[in-house]
Scaffold this motif. Sequence first.
Motif, PDB file in Angstrom:
ATOM      1  N   ARG A 271      41.994  33.445  40.095  1.00  0.00           N
ATOM      2  CA  ARG A 271      41.152  32.288  39.828  1.00  0.00           C
ATOM      3  C   ARG A 271      39.988  32.677  38.927  1.00  0.00           C
ATOM      4  O   ARG A 271      39.676  32.013  37.937  1.00  0.00           O
ATOM      5  CB  ARG A 271      40.652  31.704  41.151  1.00  0.00           C
ATOM      6  CG  ARG A 271      39.650  30.576  41.027  1.00  0.00           C
ATOM      7  CD  ARG A 271      40.271  29.303  40.485  1.00  0.00           C
ATOM      8  NE  ARG A 271      41.364  28.826  41.289  1.00  0.00           N
ATOM      9  CZ  ARG A 271      41.237  28.033  42.341  1.00  0.00           C
ATOM     10  NH1 ARG A 271      40.044  27.640  42.714  1.00  0.00           N
ATOM     11  NH2 ARG A 271      42.288  27.634  43.014  1.00  0.00           N
ATOM     12  N   TRP A 272      39.344  33.808  39.281  1.00  0.00           N
ATOM     13  CA  TRP A 272      38.152  34.191  38.516  1.00  0.00           C
ATOM     14  C   TRP A 272      38.513  34.595  37.092  1.00  0.00           C
ATOM     15  O   TRP A 272      37.776  34.329  36.160  1.00  0.00           O
ATOM     16  CB  TRP A 272      37.444  35.362  39.216  1.00  0.00           C
ATOM     17  CG  TRP A 272      36.899  34.995  40.552  1.00  0.00           C
ATOM     18  CD1 TRP A 272      36.531  33.748  40.954  1.00  0.00           C
ATOM     19  CD2 TRP A 272      36.678  35.846  41.666  1.00  0.00           C
ATOM     20  NE1 TRP A 272      36.092  33.779  42.255  1.00  0.00           N
ATOM     21  CE2 TRP A 272      36.162  35.068  42.716  1.00  0.00           C
ATOM     22  CE3 TRP A 272      36.840  37.209  41.887  1.00  0.00           C
ATOM     23  CZ2 TRP A 272      35.821  35.581  43.957  1.00  0.00           C
ATOM     24  CZ3 TRP A 272      36.500  37.726  43.123  1.00  0.00           C
ATOM     25  CH2 TRP A 272      36.000  36.923  44.147  1.00  0.00           C
TER      26      TRP A 272
ATOM     27  N   ASN B 128      26.867  36.777  43.390  1.00  0.00           N
ATOM     28  CA  ASN B 128      28.043  36.086  42.889  1.00  0.00           C
ATOM     29  C   ASN B 128      29.296  36.757  43.446  1.00  0.00           C
ATOM     30  O   ASN B 128      29.440  37.966  43.328  1.00  0.00           O
ATOM     31  CB  ASN B 128      28.046  36.150  41.361  1.00  0.00           C
ATOM     32  CG  ASN B 128      29.003  35.146  40.796  1.00  0.00           C
ATOM     33  OD1 ASN B 128      30.133  35.062  41.253  1.00  0.00           O
ATOM     34  ND2 ASN B 128      28.554  34.386  39.840  1.00  0.00           N
TER      35      ASN B 128
ATOM     36  N   TYR C 210      41.072  36.772  42.531  1.00  0.00           N
ATOM     37  CA  TYR C 210      40.908  37.368  41.211  1.00  0.00           C
ATOM     38  C   TYR C 210      41.634  36.563  40.139  1.00  0.00           C
ATOM     39  O   TYR C 210      41.128  36.411  39.027  1.00  0.00           O
ATOM     40  CB  TYR C 210      41.371  38.824  41.224  1.00  0.00           C
ATOM     41  CG  TYR C 210      40.297  39.724  41.775  1.00  0.00           C
ATOM     42  CD1 TYR C 210      39.154  39.982  41.037  1.00  0.00           C
ATOM     43  CD2 TYR C 210      40.395  40.253  43.049  1.00  0.00           C
ATOM     44  CE1 TYR C 210      38.144  40.762  41.552  1.00  0.00           C
ATOM     45  CE2 TYR C 210      39.393  41.039  43.570  1.00  0.00           C
ATOM     46  CZ  TYR C 210      38.268  41.294  42.818  1.00  0.00           C
ATOM     47  OH  TYR C 210      37.251  42.049  43.325  1.00  0.00           O
TER      48      TYR C 210
ATOM     49  N   THR D 128      32.239  37.233  42.541  1.00  0.00           N
ATOM     50  CA  THR D 128      33.022  38.117  41.685  1.00  0.00           C
ATOM     51  C   THR D 128      32.462  39.534  41.741  1.00  0.00           C
ATOM     52  O   THR D 128      33.213  40.500  41.894  1.00  0.00           O
ATOM     53  CB  THR D 128      32.971  37.626  40.232  1.00  0.00           C
ATOM     54  OG1 THR D 128      31.638  37.239  39.940  1.00  0.00           O
ATOM     55  CG2 THR D 128      33.882  36.458  40.016  1.00  0.00           C
TER      56      THR D 128
ATOM     57  N   ASN E 145      41.422  31.333  35.731  1.00  0.00           N
ATOM     58  CA  ASN E 145      41.324  29.955  36.214  1.00  0.00           C
ATOM     59  C   ASN E 145      42.641  29.471  36.794  1.00  0.00           C
ATOM     60  O   ASN E 145      42.979  28.298  36.709  1.00  0.00           O
ATOM     61  CB  ASN E 145      40.900  29.003  35.096  1.00  0.00           C
ATOM     62  CG  ASN E 145      39.409  29.092  34.854  1.00  0.00           C
ATOM     63  OD1 ASN E 145      38.660  29.373  35.778  1.00  0.00           O
ATOM     64  ND2 ASN E 145      38.998  28.871  33.633  1.00  0.00           N
TER      65      ASN E 145
END
Lengths: 188, 372, 264
Positions: B354-355, B13, B352, B15, B358
Motif C-alpha cells: 500500500r505504502w 509516521n 508495504y 512507514t 498504492n
Amino acid sequence: MLEGKKTATKPPVRKAPAALGETVKDNEVSRRSFFSWLSLGWIGFVASTGGFFTMMLRFFFPNVLFEPVQTFRAGYPDDYIIGEVDTKWKDKYGVWIIRNREGIYALSTVCTHLGCTPNWLASARKFKCPCHGSGFKSTGINFEGPAPRPLERYRIVLADDGEIIVDKTQKYQQEKGQWSDPEAFLRV
Amino acid sequence: MDSFKEIVNYISNPTILFTTVVLVFPFIFPPSDWFEKWHRRLGLHHLWGTKFIVIAMLGMVAFFMYGLGDYNFQKIVLKPDNVPISGLIFLVAFFTWLAMNQAYKNDERLNAGEKPNEYFEAPNDKVLVWPDLVYVELISLIIASAFLLVWSIGLPAPIEEPANPTESPNPAKAPWYFLGLQEMLVYFDPWMAGVVIPSLILVGLMAIPYIDRNPENSGFFSYNRRRLAISVFMFGWLVLWLMLIIVGTFLRGPNWNIFGPFEYWDIHKLEALTNINVSEIIYIKWLNKGLPDSIIIREIWGISILLGYFLILPPLLAKTFLKDMYARLGSVRYSVFIVLILIAITLPIKMYLRWMFNLKYIIAIPEYFFNF
Amino acid sequence: MAEQTKKSFLEKAAESQVWKSIFRGGGVPRNRRQRMMSVLNSVFLHLHPVRLPKHAVKLKFTWCMGGLSFFIFLILTISGILLMFYYRPTIEYAYTDIIDLAEQVPFGIMRELHRWGAHAMVITVWLHMFRVFMTGSYKPPREFNWTVGVILLLLTLMLSFTGYLLPWDQLAIWAITVGSNMARAAPFLGHEGPGASLLAIGDINFITMASDARFALIGGRFMGEAALLRFYVLHCIGLPFIIMIFMSIHFWRVRKDGGISTPV
C-alpha cells in the motif's frame, strides 16, 4: 461361548445346561437387534437435539421488526438543484438526493466499508467517511480509502401527483450493473 | 524544542515507525544464531539489565511529562479511554523487561551447567499456602482495589453526546483493544480483517501448545533454548498487536489520517489515497487496455500470486530454509504452523504494498464481495 | 485457671461451638497441621494445593496476573449487579440513566469502577497470558488449559465489547456499528461476505440483510432498541454465565495439572 465359560466358573444355581445354550442363542440375536434399536435411538436423540438447537438458533431471528418506515416522499423534482447534493434527508432517512443534468438519484448514507455515515464535503466535491477515510464521488463511486465498492442507490420513482417517492427497501448496486435499472435513476 | 516535536511527529509516521521496528526487532529478540551474534556484538543484551529499565522508565516518564505540556499531546493522551493505553505502554515495557531479565539470568545458569533459578528440591523446598501464599494474595488484592478506587475517583468515565445514528463522529474508533483490528481494516477487506484474521489469531493462539510441545524448558523463564518460539510470539504480540493498538489510539485522527503525537488534528488534512488493484496495474498501466469483462481472466494474476504464496511457498520452505523444522514438526504440524505464519505476514506485506504502490487489492471481485 | 487467662480473645472464640461449626480444622492456624487443614477445609482456599514450590509464591515469578484477573472479575460482577439497579436498557432511558448514575446516585463512582475495572481486566488477562507463554507453561500436560485460557480471553473481550454499547452515546453506538458490521462481511454467514450469494436457490437468497450473522447479533437491520437489549442480556447474563463455566474448568485444571508449572 464366553457365557458358557462364565457359567462354568459359577456355582450351578441356574437352569440345566441345555436350556442355557438356547438362551445364549436367544441372547445373541436379541443383543444384535438391541444394538440396532440402540443406534436408532441414538440417531433419534442426536436428530432431535440438533433440531432443538436449530430452533433455538431460529429464535434469534424475529419475524416482525419494529423499525422505522422505509418509504418516504421527498418533494418535487424542481426542489433539487442540478449539480448539487441535497443533504436534507440525511438525518431523518439516511438518504442523499442528487440531481445531475439527466436526472435524480437517491444515495444511501451507509459507507460500504463498515457502515459509518460519510460527510459531504462541498468544497472537495466528495463524500468522506470519518471512520476509515473512504472517499466517494457524488455519483457514489468509491475512489479512495478502504471502501470496497460504491455507495448503494435506492429505488426512486414519481408518484401520480408528481412527487418523488424514495423506497429504501430496494437497493441497486453498481458493481452488479443494477444502476442501469430504470427505477434506480429518475430521468427528468 | 519544536524541532524535537517535529522529529517525533515525523518518525511517528507508520512507514518509518513500522520499518524501523521490523528491522530492529530480530536484533533485540534474536531468532537464530546469526542474529544472536549481532545481538551480543551490538550490546543489545544490556537492554535486559537492571540499569536499563531504570533509564528507560525514567526516559518514558520524562517524555510523557514533557509531552503533557503540549496541547495536542495532552488532548489525545488524557482522553479518559486512552489512559489505560498509556498505562499499558509502561506495564508492557516493564513486564517484558522483567521476563527477559529473568530469562537471561536463567540462560546463564543453564550454560554454566546449573539448575534454573526456579528449580526446587521436592519436597524440601516447598512452602505452605497458609500463610505464605494467602498473604501475597491478600496484599495484591488490597493494592489492586486501592488502585482501582483511586483511578475511579480521579478519572470520570467518559460519556459523550447521546447516540445519533446519522452522524458519525470523526474519527470513529472501536474499543481500544480492537484498534489493532481496525488498523488492519485499512489494508484488508472487512471479511479478512474483521472475521478471518481474528478467528485465525484465536486458532493460532490455541495451536501454540500443539506445535511447540517439547516439555523441556517449561516452568521457568528462559530465552536461548526457546528463542524461535519467543521471537515469533513477541513479534505478533508486541509489533502486530500492541503497536497497532498504540498507532490506532494515539496517531489516527480525523478521516483516519495519521497525525504525529504533537500534531494538530486538522480535519482538512488531505492525503492522496487513490488506490489501485493488481488487475488495474497489469491491464491498464502495463498493457494499456481496459479491464477484461470476464472476472476469471481479470483476476487470474492475483489468484495465481495468492496460490503461489500459499501452495508453493510452504513446500519450498520445507525443502530449504525450514528443513530442520519440517523434520521436527512433521507434515501436519508444519503445514498448520506455516499457513498461520504466512497469513500473519500478509499484514506487513500488504502494508508495504500500500505504502509503495498504492496497491489496494491483490484479488478484487467486488461482485461476490471477495477482495483480498 | 492461670492457663485459661493466658488465652487471647481470638483463641477463646475459636474454641466456641459456633466457630468450630463454621471453620473446620480446629482453632487458629498456629502449627503446621492446622495451617494445612485451614486450606484443605475451606471451599475457597482449596482452590490451592496445601503446599507449593518456593518460586510459586514469589511475585517476581508469578506476577499474580491470573489471580488479579479473577479478582477484577469479581469486582466487575458486584459493581455490575449494583449498576443494574438503576440502568434501563431502552433507547429512551439508557443515556439519561448513565448520567444519573454519576450525578444523582450516592457513591457515584460505581460506573467508573466498572469501566476502569473492565479495561484493567483486559490488561491483566493479556499480561497473564504473556507470563504463561514466557515461562513455557502451556507445554504438556497443560496444553488444553492454555486453549481454555484463549477462550477466556475471547470471552473477556466479548464482555467488554458488549458493555461498550450500553451507555448509548456516540462513542458506544459507532464503536458497535463498526464492530457489528464486520459480521456483515463474514464469509457465507454475512450478506456482504464472500460466498453468501452462493447460498441461494434460484433468485431466493438465504443470506440477506434480515437473515445474516449481523442480524442475529443486533436483532434487526439497523442499530436500535433490539441491539441494545441483546447486548444488555449478553453482557449481564449470557456471557458471564459462559465465562463462569470456563473459569471453573480453567482453575480446576490448574490444580489437576499440578499447580503452577515448575522446571522439569
